[in-house]
Design an enzyme around this catalytic site. Structure first.
Site, short mmCIF file in Angstrom:
data_model
loop_
_atom_site.label_atom_id
_atom_site.label_comp_id
_atom_site.label_asym_id
_atom_site.label_seq_id
_atom_site.Cartn_x
_atom_site.Cartn_y
_atom_site.Cartn_z
N ASP A 76 0.83 -1.20 0.00
CA ASP A 76 0.00 0.00 0.00
C ASP A 76 0.87 1.25 0.00
O ASP A 76 1.72 1.43 0.87
CB ASP A 76 -0.90 -0.01 1.24
CG ASP A 76 -1.84 1.17 1.28
OD1 ASP A 76 -2.86 1.14 0.56
OD2 ASP A 76 -1.57 2.13 2.04
N TYR A 120 3.41 9.92 -0.93
CA TYR A 120 4.38 9.37 0.02
C TYR A 120 5.81 9.63 -0.44
O TYR A 120 6.19 9.29 -1.56
CB TYR A 120 4.17 7.86 0.19
CG TYR A 120 2.96 7.48 1.00
CD1 TYR A 120 2.18 8.43 1.67
CD2 TYR A 120 2.57 6.15 1.11
CE1 TYR A 120 1.07 8.07 2.41
CE2 TYR A 120 1.46 5.77 1.86
CZ TYR A 120 0.72 6.74 2.50
OH TYR A 120 -0.39 6.38 3.24
N ASP A 161 -10.13 7.31 5.58
CA ASP A 161 -10.35 8.48 6.44
C ASP A 161 -11.55 9.32 6.03
O ASP A 161 -11.44 10.51 5.70
CB ASP A 161 -9.08 9.35 6.46
CG ASP A 161 -7.88 8.57 6.98
OD1 ASP A 161 -8.08 7.60 7.72
OD2 ASP A 161 -6.75 8.91 6.63
N GLN A 202 -9.98 2.31 4.79
CA GLN A 202 -8.68 2.45 5.45
C GLN A 202 -8.79 3.53 6.53
O GLN A 202 -9.16 4.67 6.24
CB GLN A 202 -7.59 2.81 4.44
CG GLN A 202 -6.20 2.73 5.02
CD GLN A 202 -5.10 2.77 3.98
OE1 GLN A 202 -4.02 3.32 4.22
NE2 GLN A 202 -5.34 2.19 2.81
N GLY A 224 6.99 -0.67 22.24
CA GLY A 224 7.89 -1.11 23.29
C GLY A 224 9.08 -0.20 23.50
O GLY A 224 9.81 -0.33 24.48
N TYR A 245 9.18 2.77 24.45
CA TYR A 245 9.05 3.65 25.61
C TYR A 245 8.88 2.88 26.92
O TYR A 245 8.85 3.46 27.99
CB TYR A 245 7.85 4.58 25.43
CG TYR A 245 7.95 5.44 24.20
CD1 TYR A 245 8.81 6.53 24.16
CD2 TYR A 245 7.21 5.15 23.06
CE1 TYR A 245 8.93 7.31 23.02
CE2 TYR A 245 7.32 5.93 21.92
CZ TYR A 245 8.18 7.00 21.90
OH TYR A 245 8.30 7.77 20.78
N VAL A 272 14.56 -4.00 7.90
CA VAL A 272 13.99 -5.34 7.77
C VAL A 272 13.83 -6.00 9.13
O VAL A 272 12.91 -6.81 9.33
CB VAL A 272 14.87 -6.19 6.83
CG1 VAL A 272 16.22 -6.52 7.46
CG2 VAL A 272 14.12 -7.45 6.41
N GLU A 273 14.68 -5.66 10.11
CA GLU A 273 14.53 -6.23 11.45
C GLU A 273 13.23 -5.79 12.10
O GLU A 273 12.57 -6.57 12.81
CB GLU A 273 15.72 -5.83 12.33
CG GLU A 273 17.05 -6.40 11.90
CD GLU A 273 17.70 -5.64 10.76
OE1 GLU A 273 18.72 -6.12 10.22
OE2 GLU A 273 17.18 -4.54 10.42
N ASN A 277 7.42 -7.25 13.49
CA ASN A 277 5.99 -7.09 13.26
C ASN A 277 5.37 -8.37 12.69
O ASN A 277 4.25 -8.75 13.07
CB ASN A 277 5.73 -5.93 12.31
CG ASN A 277 6.00 -4.58 12.95
OD1 ASN A 277 6.11 -4.47 14.16
ND2 ASN A 277 6.14 -3.55 12.13
#
Length: 338
Positions: free
Chosen positions: A52, A57, A155, A180, A218, A220, A282-283, A288
């Site tokens: 997407d 962008y 939106d 979306q 995570g 924070y 990529v990490e 995710n």
């Protein structure tokens, strides 16, 4: 990775979408081309097939990067882009949802993406100055012309989407198959009207910012993630930080990461919802993708929801309680709505 149908169509889409907002380094928060290639390859290797992007962008770099990265394998992906946001700040007709901008924006996106069609074309924002009839007819023309296969909207209020799809049904135009919207433990507003509406119309819901702008990642609440952030801890409200701490606690109990728990909660809310995951490395994407292996216990989900303090303004429990009053006791024997 599992697959579902996109709205009321036969298009198979993966349960996680890949957001390409980070493809390109304009603005200083994106990724270079080589890293984007690794991100796309890792997503594809995990079984993901929906990418997407949008015309605006990274100043257009996202679409250009995708055009290069998808060369030779474009048909293996469900390619989605959006229009509405201005292509030229000096031209008043280079923005909005009217036919002229749709036509020009679509041609620009097709050229950048190096393709002669897009699988999903999203209306990026509701434009209150353009009649929804004009937008729906122009989108239908793009579909009939073969340059767009399916359409969606991002939106926009529930009443606009409902009106648009009702008009499409009455006039034989292409309806919105997808919606979306932002959705996370920190932003549950869609549960009031948008999510029930989408489920009623059989629409797919692409959830952007499922990690609450990174607050639930995570970074924070744990020292394990040293990725740069656009937020200073002082900018995060006490409420949001408390929710993040609850997410971290659940993650520690399950032996997974905060990101994986936050994404698992979004995935568990409705079969219609597909989180959009994005990454600058990529990490980060691999973390995710790890949510696919997380089975969130009901008790953990309730703890997370209780931490948000959110309750829908028109909950389904209210409908269940009032059905006997409206329809009599016989309504209790009806499976589903009376």
């Amino acid at each position: 990775m599992r697959y579902r149908l996109f709205g009321q169509t036969g298009l198979r889409v993966s349960e996680l979408f890949l957001g390409a907002m980070t493809f390109g380094e304009q603005g200083g928060v994106g990724a270079p081309l080589d890293e984007c290639r690794r991100i796309l390859d890792a997503y594809a290797d995990a079984g993901g097939n929906v990418v997407d992007t949008a015309i605006n962008y990274r100043g257009g770099a996202s679409e250009e990067f995708l055009g290069e990265l998808l060369h030779g394998r474009r048909d293996r992906f469900v390619l989605a882009t959006k229009y509405t946001v201005s292509r030229d700040g000096t031209d008043p007709n280079a923005a909005g949802n009217h036919r002229k901008n749709l036509t020009s924006s679509l041609e620009t996106s097709l050229r950048r993406l190096g393709t002669d069609y897009v699988d999903i074309y999203w209306v990026h924002l509701w434009d209150r100055h353009t009649p929804i009839e004009e937008t729906m007819r122009a989108l239908d023309d793009a579909v009939r012309g073969g340059k767009v296969l399916y359409v969606g909207i991002s939106d926009a209020p529930a009443w606009i989407v409902s009106r648009a799809n009702t008009l499409a049904e009455w006039r034989g135009w292409t309806p919105f198959a997808g919606l979306q919207v932002p959705y996370s433990l920190l932003n549950r507003d869609i549960e009031n009207e948008l999510l029930p509406m989408a489920e009623s119309f059989g629409m797919t819901v692409a959830a952007w910012s499922p990690l609450g702008g990174g607050v639930l990642s995570g970074k924070y609440t744990s020292g394990a993630n040293d990725a740069p952030s656009r937020l200073d801890p002082g900018q995060i409200s006490e409420h949001d930080l408390n929710v993040a701490k609850t997410v971290q606690a659940v993650a520690d109990e399950l032996g997974v990461t905060s990101s994986q728990v936050a994404l698992a909660w979004v995935r568990s809310r409705s079969r219609a919802v597909h989180p959009i995951i994005g990454a600058r490395a990529v990490e980060q994407l691999a973390d995710n993708l790890g949510t696919l292996g997380v089975d969130l216990p009901d008790e953990a989900a309730r703890r997370l929801e209780d931490a948000t303090g959110f309750s829908p303004t028109f909950p389904s429990s209210f409908i269940a309680q009032t059905s006997p009053w409206v329809f009599g006791d016989a309504s209790r024997r009806v499976d589903g709505r009376p």
